[in-house]
Scaffold this motif. Sequence first.
Motif, PDB file in Angstrom:
ATOM      1  N   THR A  38       0.830  -1.207   0.000  1.00 43.58           N
ATOM      2  CA  THR A  38       0.000   0.000   0.000  1.00 43.58           C
ATOM      3  C   THR A  38       0.861   1.252   0.000  1.00 43.58           C
ATOM      4  O   THR A  38       0.574   2.215  -0.727  1.00 43.58           O
ATOM      5  N   THR A  39       1.910   1.244   0.783  1.00 42.99           N
ATOM      6  CA  THR A  39       2.824   2.386   0.820  1.00 42.99           C
ATOM      7  C   THR A  39       3.451   2.614  -0.547  1.00 42.99           C
ATOM      8  O   THR A  39       3.504   3.755  -1.038  1.00 42.99           O
ATOM      9  N   LEU A  40       3.900   1.538  -1.169  1.00 41.60           N
ATOM     10  CA  LEU A  40       4.485   1.644  -2.503  1.00 41.60           C
ATOM     11  C   LEU A  40       3.463   2.164  -3.511  1.00 41.60           C
ATOM     12  O   LEU A  40       3.782   3.015  -4.355  1.00 41.60           O
ATOM     13  N   HIS A  41       2.234   1.700  -3.403  1.00 37.62           N
ATOM     14  CA  HIS A  41       1.165   2.155  -4.301  1.00 37.62           C
ATOM     15  C   HIS A  41       0.921   3.656  -4.135  1.00 37.62           C
ATOM     16  O   HIS A  41       0.785   4.383  -5.124  1.00 37.62           O
ATOM     17  N   VAL A  42       0.861   4.116  -2.900  1.00 37.55           N
ATOM     18  CA  VAL A  42       0.645   5.546  -2.647  1.00 37.55           C
ATOM     19  C   VAL A  42       1.814   6.368  -3.179  1.00 37.55           C
ATOM     20  O   VAL A  42       1.613   7.423  -3.786  1.00 37.55           O
ATOM     21  N   GLU A  55      -6.463  13.614  -3.758  1.00 38.73           N
ATOM     22  CA  GLU A  55      -6.989  12.766  -4.837  1.00 38.73           C
ATOM     23  C   GLU A  55      -6.486  11.328  -4.773  1.00 38.73           C
ATOM     24  O   GLU A  55      -6.916  10.486  -5.554  1.00 38.73           O
ATOM     25  N   VAL A  56      -5.575  11.051  -3.848  1.00 35.24           N
ATOM     26  CA  VAL A  56      -5.057   9.687  -3.710  1.00 35.24           C
ATOM     27  C   VAL A  56      -6.163   8.796  -3.162  1.00 35.24           C
ATOM     28  O   VAL A  56      -6.784   9.091  -2.152  1.00 35.24           O
ATOM     29  N   GLY A  57      -6.426   7.703  -3.857  1.00 36.06           N
ATOM     30  CA  GLY A  57      -7.462   6.763  -3.432  1.00 36.06           C
ATOM     31  C   GLY A  57      -8.860   7.134  -3.871  1.00 36.06           C
ATOM     32  O   GLY A  57      -9.819   6.429  -3.553  1.00 36.06           O
ATOM     33  N   ALA A  58      -9.005   8.224  -4.605  1.00 38.54           N
ATOM     34  CA  ALA A  58     -10.334   8.684  -5.006  1.00 38.54           C
ATOM     35  C   ALA A  58     -10.811   8.057  -6.311  1.00 38.54           C
ATOM     36  O   ALA A  58     -12.002   7.926  -6.537  1.00 38.54           O
ATOM     37  N   GLY A  59      -9.896   7.665  -7.161  1.00 42.18           N
ATOM     38  CA  GLY A  59     -10.282   7.123  -8.460  1.00 42.18           C
ATOM     39  C   GLY A  59     -10.577   5.636  -8.419  1.00 42.18           C
ATOM     40  O   GLY A  59     -10.014   4.885  -7.618  1.00 42.18           O
ATOM     41  N   VAL A  60     -11.462   5.205  -9.292  1.00 35.45           N
ATOM     42  CA  VAL A  60     -11.831   3.792  -9.383  1.00 35.45           C
ATOM     43  C   VAL A  60     -10.616   2.940  -9.748  1.00 35.45           C
ATOM     44  O   VAL A  60     -10.410   1.853  -9.197  1.00 35.45           O
ATOM     45  N   MET A  61      -9.794   3.421 -10.661  1.00 37.70           N
ATOM     46  CA  MET A  61      -8.610   2.660 -11.076  1.00 37.70           C
ATOM     47  C   MET A  61      -7.593   2.538  -9.941  1.00 37.70           C
ATOM     48  O   MET A  61      -6.935   1.516  -9.816  1.00 37.70           O
ATOM     49  N   GLN A  62      -7.473   3.582  -9.118  1.00 34.42           N
ATOM     50  CA  GLN A  62      -6.559   3.500  -7.988  1.00 34.42           C
ATOM     51  C   GLN A  62      -7.004   2.421  -7.010  1.00 34.42           C
ATOM     52  O   GLN A  62      -6.196   1.627  -6.529  1.00 34.42           O
ATOM     53  N   VAL A  63      -8.291   2.402  -6.730  1.00 36.44           N
ATOM     54  CA  VAL A  63      -8.832   1.402  -5.809  1.00 36.44           C
ATOM     55  C   VAL A  63      -8.679   0.001  -6.402  1.00 36.44           C
ATOM     56  O   VAL A  63      -8.250  -0.934  -5.727  1.00 36.44           O
ATOM     57  N   PHE A  64      -9.011  -0.132  -7.679  1.00 41.95           N
ATOM     58  CA  PHE A  64      -8.913  -1.433  -8.340  1.00 41.95           C
ATOM     59  C   PHE A  64      -7.480  -1.949  -8.359  1.00 41.95           C
ATOM     60  O   PHE A  64      -7.224  -3.108  -8.036  1.00 41.95           O
TER      61      PHE A  64
END
Length: 160
Positions: A38-42, A55-64
């Motif tokens: 998760t840290t690496l993803h952020v 905006e981090v974690g707000a998009g559908v693609m980010q969550v997916f």
Amino acid sequence: MPRHFSQLDDVWPAGFGRRLGAMVYDSFLLLAVWIAVTTLHVVVVRNLLELPAEEVGAGVMQVFTLRLLLVLAAFLFFAFFWRRGGMTLGMQAWRLRVQTADGAPINLRQTLIRFVVGAVALVPLGLGHWWVVFDGQRRSWSDIASGTQVVVLPKAGRQA
């Protein structure tokens, strides 16, 4: 020629208590892996995509993509240990090993089946894992589906 584990005559099917103990240990290790992923993803989302913090974690693609990475990380965690020596770190602490019925390490197909069925077995209040209590051979749903077994290894002093 496929390799086989040793001490096949000294092992016995693992019960629910030992399996649960190993699951608790492994859940803490997997949580640490998930925190790192998760840290690496952020970091990637913030720095490479240059998104502002709000905006981090707000998009559908980010969550997916994060969910996909977490599932992949969990599979790789279990696949690495199960294929390497038949034991995760939690299983080592409880002297458990996953193997085929003839004492060989499990293959990649069996690993994938164990992982998927094991995850599904958690959904109905863990019934698929509680199945060990009711099955005469102490098998969970993932054992049955993948053609594997989880066995208890003898203590180090009792090895012949």
